[in-house]
Design an enzyme around this catalytic site. Structure first.
Site, PDB file in Angstrom:
ATOM      1  N   GLU A  41      34.091  35.373  42.186  1.00  0.00           N
ATOM      2  CA  GLU A  41      34.521  35.159  43.576  1.00  0.00           C
ATOM      3  C   GLU A  41      34.269  36.427  44.372  1.00  0.00           C
ATOM      4  O   GLU A  41      34.645  37.520  43.944  1.00  0.00           O
ATOM      5  CB  GLU A  41      36.015  34.825  43.615  1.00  0.00           C
ATOM      6  CG  GLU A  41      36.601  34.795  45.019  1.00  0.00           C
ATOM      7  CD  GLU A  41      38.126  34.877  45.030  1.00  0.00           C
ATOM      8  OE1 GLU A  41      38.675  35.426  46.008  1.00  0.00           O
ATOM      9  OE2 GLU A  41      38.767  34.414  44.075  1.00  0.00           O
ATOM     10  N   LYS A 131      45.948  28.425  43.199  1.00  0.00           N
ATOM     11  CA  LYS A 131      45.936  29.871  42.962  1.00  0.00           C
ATOM     12  C   LYS A 131      47.360  30.403  43.057  1.00  0.00           C
ATOM     13  O   LYS A 131      47.967  30.375  44.131  1.00  0.00           O
ATOM     14  CB  LYS A 131      45.036  30.539  44.011  1.00  0.00           C
ATOM     15  CG  LYS A 131      45.111  32.051  44.056  1.00  0.00           C
ATOM     16  CD  LYS A 131      44.190  32.560  45.147  1.00  0.00           C
ATOM     17  CE  LYS A 131      44.440  34.009  45.464  1.00  0.00           C
ATOM     18  NZ  LYS A 131      43.463  34.523  46.450  1.00  0.00           N
TER      19      LYS A 131
END
Length: 197
Positions: A41, A131
């Protein structure tokens, strides 16, 4: 479109490369790939960060890896992430417009949660992968506690994770963990490779 179930079934570790110039981002992405961390990411909080994301996407061509955009807090950032070649988006919180835009562009969206209310809201809109942020403040006990009322939730723990505490989150029920600065610590690399493998 690869979903998070597919991505994290291969390895429970994701690399987050925040705030580096494109060259350094590429260097750390290659370090992650060499360790077996196939999911990277790159947060896109600035024009230089978007350039870094695009550079990593180009370097990933021909590799069996997955590149996503992080800190995607606006629909403009979703569109920028898509234009740069990102396959998924990640956010520190949950935004319904960002979610809709990301999914419309065939990019899975990983929203940040830190309370039962946020977990419930995200699940109600179809997001099973969440998340947990900031994970180091929430602790592994939070993951275990949330898994009781929300067994369908799949938590990716982010924020303050390194090779020393990652396993505790996985043992508590997290499906994946994300590491950042640990990739710059040579003494942690063998343990990260073991986690990724």
């Amino acid at each position: 479109m690869r979903d998070f179930e597919t991505i994290f079934s291969r390895t429970p570790v994701m690399a987050i490369l925040r705030g580096f110039a494109p060259d350094r981002t590429l260097e750390l992405a290659r370090t992650a790939w060499d360790l077996g961390i196939i999911c990277v990411e790159v947060p896109v909080q600035s024009p230089e960060a978007v350039e870094a994301l695009a550079a990593v996407v180009r370097a990933a061509a021909g590799r069996d890896v997955v590149i996503g955009a992080g800190t995607v807090t606006t629909t403009d950032r979703v569109e920028s992430a898509r234009a740069s070649g990102a396959e998924f988006t990640v956010a520190p919180g949950f935004d319904a417009d960002v979610s809709r835009t990301s999914l419309a562009l065939d990019m899975p969206y990983l929203p940040g949660v830190a309370t039962p209310t946020e977990v419930e809201r995200a699940l109600s809109l179809g997001h099973m992968w969440l998340k947990a942020f900031p994970a180091s403040l929430l602790t592994p006990a939070w993951i275990t506690a949330m898994s009781g009322p929300f067994p369908e939730a799949r938590f990716v723990c982010t924020g303050g994770i390194d090779s020393r505490n990652a396993q505790a989150f996985l043992d508590a029920g997290a499906r994946a963990v994300a590491v950042g600065s640990a990739l710059e610590s040579p003494e942690q690399l063998p343990a990260l490779a073991k986690l990724a493998g």
